[in-house]
Design a protein around this motif. Structure first.
Motif, PDB file in Angstrom:
ATOM      1  N   GLN A  86       0.798  -1.218   0.000  1.00  0.00           N
ATOM      2  CA  GLN A  86       0.000   0.000   0.000  1.00  0.00           C
ATOM      3  C   GLN A  86       0.837   1.276   0.000  1.00  0.00           C
ATOM      4  O   GLN A  86       0.298   2.378  -0.128  1.00  0.00           O
ATOM      5  CB  GLN A  86      -0.952   0.003   1.195  1.00  0.00           C
ATOM      6  N   LYS A  87       2.180   1.134   0.095  1.00  0.00           N
ATOM      7  CA  LYS A  87       3.065   2.295   0.004  1.00  0.00           C
ATOM      8  C   LYS A  87       3.596   2.511  -1.414  1.00  0.00           C
ATOM      9  O   LYS A  87       4.235   3.520  -1.687  1.00  0.00           O
ATOM     10  CB  LYS A  87       4.243   2.145   0.966  1.00  0.00           C
ATOM     11  N   LEU A  88       3.321   1.572  -2.312  1.00  0.00           N
ATOM     12  CA  LEU A  88       3.873   1.633  -3.662  1.00  0.00           C
ATOM     13  C   LEU A  88       3.270   2.801  -4.437  1.00  0.00           C
ATOM     14  O   LEU A  88       2.058   2.882  -4.614  1.00  0.00           O
ATOM     15  CB  LEU A  88       3.604   0.319  -4.395  1.00  0.00           C
ATOM     16  N   THR A  89       4.136   3.694  -4.915  1.00  0.00           N
ATOM     17  CA  THR A  89       3.679   4.844  -5.695  1.00  0.00           C
ATOM     18  C   THR A  89       4.098   4.750  -7.161  1.00  0.00           C
ATOM     19  O   THR A  89       3.497   5.430  -8.004  1.00  0.00           O
ATOM     20  CB  THR A  89       4.247   6.158  -5.116  1.00  0.00           C
ATOM     21  N   TYR A  90       5.126   3.939  -7.482  1.00  0.00           N
ATOM     22  CA  TYR A  90       5.654   3.861  -8.850  1.00  0.00           C
ATOM     23  C   TYR A  90       5.872   2.395  -9.201  1.00  0.00           C
ATOM     24  O   TYR A  90       6.657   1.703  -8.560  1.00  0.00           O
ATOM     25  CB  TYR A  90       6.980   4.632  -8.931  1.00  0.00           C
ATOM     26  N   ILE A 106      -3.256  -5.141  -8.491  1.00  0.00           N
ATOM     27  CA  ILE A 106      -2.641  -3.900  -8.974  1.00  0.00           C
ATOM     28  C   ILE A 106      -3.663  -2.769  -9.004  1.00  0.00           C
ATOM     29  O   ILE A 106      -3.348  -1.617  -8.711  1.00  0.00           O
ATOM     30  CB  ILE A 106      -2.019  -4.122 -10.377  1.00  0.00           C
ATOM     31  N   PHE A 107      -4.932  -3.083  -9.325  1.00  0.00           N
ATOM     32  CA  PHE A 107      -5.955  -2.051  -9.462  1.00  0.00           C
ATOM     33  C   PHE A 107      -6.498  -1.575  -8.114  1.00  0.00           C
ATOM     34  O   PHE A 107      -7.345  -0.681  -8.068  1.00  0.00           O
ATOM     35  CB  PHE A 107      -7.103  -2.575 -10.320  1.00  0.00           C
ATOM     36  N   ASN A 108      -5.993  -2.153  -7.034  1.00  0.00           N
ATOM     37  CA  ASN A 108      -6.457  -1.762  -5.708  1.00  0.00           C
ATOM     38  C   ASN A 108      -5.376  -1.049  -4.900  1.00  0.00           C
ATOM     39  O   ASN A 108      -5.542  -0.838  -3.694  1.00  0.00           O
ATOM     40  CB  ASN A 108      -6.940  -2.996  -4.932  1.00  0.00           C
ATOM     41  N   LEU A 109      -4.266  -0.679  -5.544  1.00  0.00           N
ATOM     42  CA  LEU A 109      -3.182   0.002  -4.839  1.00  0.00           C
ATOM     43  C   LEU A 109      -3.593   1.439  -4.540  1.00  0.00           C
ATOM     44  O   LEU A 109      -3.807   2.241  -5.443  1.00  0.00           O
ATOM     45  CB  LEU A 109      -1.903  -0.042  -5.675  1.00  0.00           C
ATOM     46  N   ALA A 110      -3.666   1.744  -3.272  1.00  0.00           N
ATOM     47  CA  ALA A 110      -4.238   3.023  -2.851  1.00  0.00           C
ATOM     48  C   ALA A 110      -3.318   4.208  -3.116  1.00  0.00           C
ATOM     49  O   ALA A 110      -3.792   5.327  -3.348  1.00  0.00           O
ATOM     50  CB  ALA A 110      -4.590   2.965  -1.364  1.00  0.00           C
ATOM     51  N   SER A 111      -1.984   4.000  -3.092  1.00  0.00           N
ATOM     52  CA  SER A 111      -1.044   5.118  -3.197  1.00  0.00           C
ATOM     53  C   SER A 111      -0.413   5.256  -4.575  1.00  0.00           C
ATOM     54  O   SER A 111       0.364   6.180  -4.811  1.00  0.00           O
ATOM     55  CB  SER A 111       0.075   4.965  -2.153  1.00  0.00           C
ATOM     56  N   LEU A 112      -0.707   4.357  -5.501  1.00  0.00           N
ATOM     57  CA  LEU A 112      -0.018   4.317  -6.792  1.00  0.00           C
ATOM     58  C   LEU A 112      -0.307   5.574  -7.613  1.00  0.00           C
ATOM     59  O   LEU A 112      -1.460   5.941  -7.819  1.00  0.00           O
ATOM     60  CB  LEU A 112      -0.449   3.076  -7.571  1.00  0.00           C
ATOM     61  N   GLY A 132      -9.280   1.030  -6.076  1.00  0.00           N
ATOM     62  CA  GLY A 132      -8.087   1.817  -5.775  1.00  0.00           C
ATOM     63  C   GLY A 132      -7.775   2.819  -6.861  1.00  0.00           C
ATOM     64  O   GLY A 132      -8.659   3.319  -7.561  1.00  0.00           O
ATOM     65  N   LEU A 133      -6.479   3.142  -6.972  1.00  0.00           N
ATOM     66  CA  LEU A 133      -5.937   4.033  -8.000  1.00  0.00           C
ATOM     67  C   LEU A 133      -6.478   5.458  -7.905  1.00  0.00           C
ATOM     68  O   LEU A 133      -6.516   6.177  -8.896  1.00  0.00           O
ATOM     69  CB  LEU A 133      -6.222   3.472  -9.403  1.00  0.00           C
ATOM     70  N   LEU A 157     -11.130   8.421 -12.980  1.00  0.00           N
ATOM     71  CA  LEU A 157     -10.102   8.440 -11.940  1.00  0.00           C
ATOM     72  C   LEU A 157      -9.768   9.888 -11.614  1.00  0.00           C
ATOM     73  O   LEU A 157      -9.370  10.655 -12.501  1.00  0.00           O
ATOM     74  CB  LEU A 157      -8.856   7.690 -12.405  1.00  0.00           C
ATOM     75  N   PRO A 158      -9.896  10.298 -10.364  1.00  0.00           N
ATOM     76  CA  PRO A 158      -9.858  11.738 -10.040  1.00  0.00           C
ATOM     77  C   PRO A 158      -8.521  12.419 -10.288  1.00  0.00           C
ATOM     78  O   PRO A 158      -8.484  13.632 -10.482  1.00  0.00           O
ATOM     79  CB  PRO A 158     -10.213  11.760  -8.547  1.00  0.00           C
ATOM     80  N   SER A 159      -7.397  11.641 -10.306  1.00  0.00           N
ATOM     81  CA  SER A 159      -6.076  12.251 -10.448  1.00  0.00           C
ATOM     82  C   SER A 159      -5.414  11.960 -11.784  1.00  0.00           C
ATOM     83  O   SER A 159      -4.308  12.432 -12.044  1.00  0.00           O
ATOM     84  CB  SER A 159      -5.139  11.757  -9.322  1.00  0.00           C
ATOM     85  N   LEU A 160      -6.090  11.187 -12.657  1.00  0.00           N
ATOM     86  CA  LEU A 160      -5.457  10.721 -13.888  1.00  0.00           C
ATOM     87  C   LEU A 160      -5.254  11.866 -14.884  1.00  0.00           C
ATOM     88  O   LEU A 160      -6.176  12.610 -15.195  1.00  0.00           O
ATOM     89  CB  LEU A 160      -6.299   9.624 -14.540  1.00  0.00           C
ATOM     90  N   SER A 161      -4.003  11.948 -15.423  1.00  0.00           N
ATOM     91  CA  SER A 161      -3.680  12.948 -16.438  1.00  0.00           C
ATOM     92  C   SER A 161      -3.499  12.325 -17.814  1.00  0.00           C
ATOM     93  O   SER A 161      -3.859  12.939 -18.819  1.00  0.00           O
ATOM     94  CB  SER A 161      -2.404  13.719 -16.055  1.00  0.00           C
TER      95      SER A 161
END
Length: 736
Positions: A86-90, A106-112, A132-133, A157-161
């Motif tokens: 859950q700490k994985l960002t990259y 992979i689709f449930n990683l909260a910090s990615l 997640g995501l 996805l709220p943060s997706l660019s």
């Protein structure tokens, strides 16, 4: 670190937090235990192309925040072991050989925030729902085998660019987007099978900057009204969606496109020029090629546009005023119905690429074109242009491609090429040019293709070109070249030559065995060139890539064939219909047909017919693949595949047949020969089929072929009759 045994890394301390082995040339299978070091936070193994293995089936270190395994050789499925990370960002596994479905964890990683699984062999659909995501900014899963619909959660996805799913196998319509992401900037879904029309909710993604949905099965009509809603859009590519169209019903309506810079609607069934784009003041690149736009494009439809690049090729245009474009630097009007003279160009433009081939243009090249000193590409092939070739074209130091073939140019070829010339392709085939081949071509050290076939040139063999280390194609066919080809000092002559055609001239003397020794380009074919790779030239202008495929006419099985693309593995030598002669005893190592030719294993075509050659035909290797057509008209030759036996020879030297005895159609077979043949056949078949299917003008292809064949049959027949009436040593007085 290529000598470091990967298992030695198991001795690393368990308190290690950062481990980077990027680009260290590690080799072998990587020990999976390293992924489980208890304190590991950053782990970078990227760019070790000889490193492989599987990811561990047990959980990876839960402390990992950064994991990069790009461009290694990891294989097998990606294990579903990301649940506790859950700490994985990259997370980046780009350019490996992972297969199977994408693990749901992979689709449930909260910090990615960064997920890149591109260029693998991943299969299966994307999940319909995820939990997640929420912090994911970049989602890259292009170049895989992902199937199914494009789920709506990708656009929510709220943060997706940036969303990249191009080059997969996605199908069906784009799902309705319930809560559109208001910060999404780039959507790349090209080369899939996505069908249906755009959901109206898609145009609520108001911050989109770049959208690429080309090469799908989209349908419906794209209107100016809809396009204007994407107020931040800079780059839109909807090419190759044959059921999609662009409406032109906005005349008189004040729509604004303040940021639009690149618009590509190639092969989209467009019927009229989209004149509403006059209001796209920032538009630099417009590609509406391969559509059904017909008639004249009037000045009022384009006036005020500040385009730098315009592609209108493969339409039905009869006229356009290019002078209305003040900033145009690249234009492609090839394969239309343009008539009259070449267009007058604005003197304020720094033209780089000018392509107007395949039309019905007449007249001469205007003298004003001598002011286009920035030209990289000038292609005017397959028209009815005449007059003399302007001397100034040889002075253009930036000119890379000059293609004037299949016109009616006469006079001499300019002898004004300069030392710093960048010329790569020089094609004048099928004109009425006279005189000699300019010796200043020897200054063109980047030259790869030289085709002056089917003209009226009267000259000796151009030995000065032998020092051009990159020359791959040399065609002198059907001129009045004469004299011996042999040169006593041919050091490093034509090392990269793949195609040489000097047929239908008046060359005499012995075949130049010393040249054949230097044809390393035919003998040493690199592994990547044995695949379907083509000769051509590519570069970018105004942020828009341009690629030119070299093409030549060759004789295959007695017929003219145009290779619209030249495979790098294709080789041909055509010395037919000259006056070569001679027989030198084999024990002195001198010339009959040079034994050096047998080592050219990728040689697809050899034609030495209608000369005066004598002696044994070499056998073995590639010579066993050539038919007797390669040697007809040489009464002094003997040996396989001819029926004429050589001295002390009881039977023709033929390798044993691998076919059944009762198979009357048995032929010799060589896989390398077959591969080259299939490559050429594939190119010709696909090219012709594509033109007929897309343009809907099979009559155009038929007329071109018939016109070309009739023209050269008449010329060849006239020349053949003329030769028969001449004495053996008599030079022809004029060009047939």
């Amino acid at each position: 670190m290529s000598l470091v045994v990967p298992s030695s890394l198991l001795n690393l301390t368990s308190s290690l937090e950062h481990l980077s082995l990027r680009s260290c040339n590690l080799q072998g299978n990587f020990p999976s235990q390293v992924f489980q070091l208890l304190s590991l936070q950053l782990f970078d193994l990227s760019d070790n192309s000889h490193l492989g293995g599987n990811l561990p089936e047990s959980s990876l270190s839960s402390t990992l925040e950064y994991l990069n395994l790009d461009s290694c050789q990891f294989y097998g499925s990606i294990p579903d072991v990301f649940g506790k990370m859950q700490k994985l960002t990259y997370l980046s596994l780009f350019n490996n050989s992972f297969d199977g479905e994408i693990p749901t964890s992979i689709f449930n990683l909260a910090s990615l925030s960064y997920l890149r699984l591109s260029s693998n062999k991943l299969r299966g659909p994307l999940p319909r729902n995820i939990s997640g995501l929420s912090f994911l900014q970049e989602f890259q899963m292009d170049n895989n085998f992902i199937i199914g619909h494009v789920p709506s959660w990708l656009f929510s996805l709220p943060s997706l660019s940036y969303l990249e799913l191009q080059n997969n196998r996605l199908t069906g319509p784009i799902d309705h987007i319930e809560m559109p992401n208001l910060i999404l900037q780039g959507v790349y879904l090209s080369n899939n099978g996505i069908s249906g029309s755009f959901p109206s909710s898609f145009f609520r993604l108001v911050n989109l900057i770049a959208v690429d949905l080309s090469s799908n099965n989209l349908s419906g009509t794209f209107t100016a009204n809809v396009l204007s809603k994407l107020i931040n859009l800079e780059d839109l590519d909807l090419s190759n969606n044959s059921l999609l169209s662009l409406s032109n019903n906005s005349i008189g309506v004040n729509y604004s496109f303040p940021n639009l810079r690149y618009l590509r609607f190639s092969s989209c069934n467009i019927q009229k020029f989209p004149s509403f784009l006059r209001k796209a003041e920032s538009l630099l690149v417009l590609d509406i090629s391969k559509n059904k736009i017909s008639g004249q494009i009037h000045k009022w439809e384009i006036e005020g546009m500040s385009l730098a690049s315009l592609n209108l090729s493969y339409n039905f245009l009869t006229g356009i005023d290019l002078f209305a474009f003040e900033n145009l630097t690249q234009v492609d009007l090839s394969s239309n119905l343009l008539q009259g003279s070449l267009p007058i160009l604005s003197t304020t433009s720094d033209f780089m690429n000018l392509i107007i081939s395949g039309n019905n243009l007449t007249g001469e090249i205007p003298y004003s074109y001598c002011n286009l000193t920035s030209l990289n590409v000038l292609i005017l092939a397959n028209n009815s242009l005449g007059g003399k070739i302007p001397e100034c074209l040889g002075n253009f130091s930036h000119l890379s491609i000059l293609d004037l073939r299949m016109n009616k140019f006469h006079g001499i070829i300019p002898n004004s090429f300069v030392n710093e010339s960048q010329l790569i392709t020089f094609n004048l085939n099928g004109n009425q040019l006279e005189g000699i081949l300019p010796r200043t071509l020897g200054y063109c050290r980047f030259l790869q293709v030289l085709d002056v076939g089917n003209n009226c040139l009267y000259d000796t063999f151009p030995h000065c070109l032998g020092v051009l280390s990159g020359l791959k194609v040399l065609i002198l066919r059907s001129n009045r070249f004469h004299g011996a080809i042999y040169n006593s000092t041919p050091a490093f002559y034509f090392p990269e030559l793949r195609i040489i055609d000097v047929s239908h001239n008046d060359f005499t003397g012995l075949l130049p065995s010393s040249y054949f020794k230097n044809l390393t380009g035919m003998r040493d074919v690199h592994e990547e060139e044995s695949e379907l790779v083509y000769m051509g030239t590519g570069f970018s202008t105004v942020s828009y890539p341009f690629y030119y495929d070299d093409s030549v006419m060759v004789i295959l099985k007695g017929s003219y064939v145009e290779l619209t693309r030249i495979p790098m593995a294709f080789s041909t030598i055509d010395f037919s219909s000259n006056r070569f002669h001679g027989h030198i005893p084999e024990e002195l190592g001198e010339l009959k047909i040079p034994e050096e030719l047998t080592s050219l294993t990728f040689l697809s075509v050899l034609n030495l017919s209608h000369n005066k050659l004598e002696g044994d035909i070499p056998h073995g290797k590639q010579f066993n693949t050539f038919s007797n057509d390669s040697y007809i008209g040489n009464s002094g030759l003997c040996g396989f595949p001819l029926t004429k036996k050589c001295h002390n020879e009881e039977e023709p030297r033929a390798p044993p047949s691998k076919f059944d005895e009762d198979d009357d159609s048995a032929v010799l077979f060589n896989w390398k020969f077959a591969v080259a043949g299939y490559g050429c056949g594939l190119v010709l078949g696909l090219s012709l089929g594509y033109i007929v299917f897309v343009t809907g003008k099979p009559w155009w292809v038929v007329n071109k072929v018939e016109k070309y064949q009739q023209k050269f049959v008449r010329r060849c027949t006239h020349r053949h009759k003329k030769r028969k009436t001449q004495k053996p040593n008599q030079k022809p007085n004029q060009r047939s």
